[in-house]
Design a protein around this motif. Structure first.
Motif, PDB file in Angstrom:
ATOM      1  N   HIS A  41      -9.610   1.700   4.162  1.00 46.37           N
ATOM      2  CA  HIS A  41      -8.391   1.773   4.977  1.00 46.37           C
ATOM      3  C   HIS A  41      -8.645   2.713   6.162  1.00 46.37           C
ATOM      4  N   ASN A  49       0.890  -1.165   0.000  1.00 44.77           N
ATOM      5  CA  ASN A  49       0.000   0.000   0.000  1.00 44.77           C
ATOM      6  C   ASN A  49       0.927   1.214   0.000  1.00 44.77           C
ATOM      7  N   ILE A  79      -0.245   0.621  12.671  1.00 40.79           N
ATOM      8  CA  ILE A  79       0.016   1.154  11.334  1.00 40.79           C
ATOM      9  C   ILE A  79       1.025   2.289  11.385  1.00 40.79           C
ATOM     10  N   GLY A  80       2.133   2.089  10.696  1.00 42.37           N
ATOM     11  CA  GLY A  80       3.142   3.142  10.566  1.00 42.37           C
ATOM     12  C   GLY A  80       3.840   3.484  11.875  1.00 42.37           C
ATOM     13  N   GLY A  97       2.603  -1.263   4.235  1.00 44.34           N
ATOM     14  CA  GLY A  97       2.757   0.146   3.896  1.00 44.34           C
ATOM     15  C   GLY A  97       4.218   0.506   3.688  1.00 44.34           C
ATOM     16  N   GLY A  98       4.834   1.059   4.711  1.00 46.43           N
ATOM     17  CA  GLY A  98       6.212   1.570   4.627  1.00 46.43           C
ATOM     18  C   GLY A  98       7.194   0.649   3.921  1.00 46.43           C
TER      19      GLY A  98
HETATM   20  P1  PGA Z   1       2.542   0.099   7.578  1.00 46.38           P
HETATM   21  O1  PGA Z   1       1.126   0.383   6.872  1.00 46.38           O
HETATM   22  O2  PGA Z   1       3.036  -1.217   7.040  1.00 46.38           O
HETATM   23  O3  PGA Z   1       3.412   1.265   7.178  1.00 46.38           O
HETATM   24  O4  PGA Z   1       2.292   0.028   9.035  1.00 46.38           O
HETATM   25  C1  PGA Z   1       0.209  -0.652   6.650  1.00 46.38           C
HETATM   26  C2  PGA Z   1      -1.047  -0.092   6.036  1.00 46.38           C
HETATM   27  O5  PGA Z   1      -1.488   0.988   6.451  1.00 46.38           O
HETATM   28  O6  PGA Z   1      -1.643  -0.713   5.129  1.00 46.38           O
END
Ligand code: PGA
Length: 249
Positions: free
Chosen positions: A95, A10, A172-173, A234-235
């Motif tokens: 999301h 993503n 997340i993040g 994500g990252g």
């Molecule tokens: P992240 O993001 O791997 O950077 O934690 C995941 C996402 O939001 O899909």
């Protein structure tokens, strides 16, 4: 039948069209793995150049969002017809960042999921609890509610092809990945919920990803869990590390 793993990047709001092309070029030799469906969900403006750059590879280009109408006076939105025509197969729906910053609700998620299926797109449906909800002990109830609303009026045949991404918001993040036990517990509960809404066959067919700070080091253990069928990343999807995640075994 064993479920095929699906590992999706993503990109969020990163990568200009020309950067997108270079990133696909960099990653394409690293993400070769026939045992896994590999998806790069990219910003709308990057879909066409990224698709061009990914031609002849195992990379599927996906979208990060879409609207629930085909066309009309909805300035700034992207329609399922546009995605379809651009060759997109997968689209992330609901999301937590869309829910938080762009006022998406379980109801709009459901409308988008229905529209995606109507046009032959595979939704990657996101759900997840906040840290407060986890601390209050209501994680499973909350996720079950999100899932039940997201799948309203979705048929069993459609649901079998869907992808669910369980992404705890606090992971997340943040670099704070859920423990393998936490991730597996919720993914297993989601499968039970799908079994209750539909039947055992649907529950066994649907693919459930974990997302939230997935890295090359956490992926192998997470993806080895019986109810975790891959990840939404994500990252780490913007770096060569994504190749290691795709080839986690
Ligand atoms: P992240 O993001 O791997 O950077 O934690 C995941 C996402 O939001 O899909």
């Amino acid at each position: 039948m064993a479920r095929k793993k699906i590992i999706a990047g993503n990109w969020k709001m990163n990568m200009t069209p020309s950067e997108a092309v270079s990133l696909v070029e960099t990653l394409k030799p690293l993400v070769v793995n026939d045992e896994v469906d590999v998806v790069f969900c990219v910003p709308a403006i990057d879909i066409i150049p990224a698709t061009e750059a990914a031609k002849g590879t195992n990379i599927n280009i996906g979208a990060e969002n879409m609207y629930f109408e085909e066309k009309g006076a909805y300035t700034g939105e992207i329609s399922p017809l546009m995605l379809k025509d651009a060759g997109v197969k997968y689209v992330i729906i609901g999301h937590s960042e869309r829910r938080e910053y762009f006022a998406e609700t379980d109801e709009t998620v459901n409308k988008k999921v229905l529209k995606a299926f109507e046009h032959g797109l595979t939704p990657i449906i996101c759900c997840g609890e906040s840290l407060t909800q986890r601390e209050q002990g209501i994680t499973i109830d909350w996720i079950r509610q999100q899932i039940k609303i997201a799948f309203l009026n979705v048929t069993a045949d459609q649901a079998k092809t869907a992808v669910i991404a369980y992404e705890p918001i606090w992971a997340i993040g943040t670099g704070k990945v859920a423990t393998t036990e936490q991730a597996e517990e919720v993914c297993a509960a989601i499968r039970v919920c799908i079994g209750e809404i539909y039947d055992q066959a649907t529950a066994e067919a649907i693919r459930i990803q974990y997302g939230g700070s997935v890295s090359a080091s956490s992926a192998p253990e997470l993806f080895a869990q019986p109810n975790i069928d891959g990840g939404l990343v994500g990252g780490a999807s913007l770096k060569p590390d994504f190749g290691k995640i795709v080839n986690y075994k």
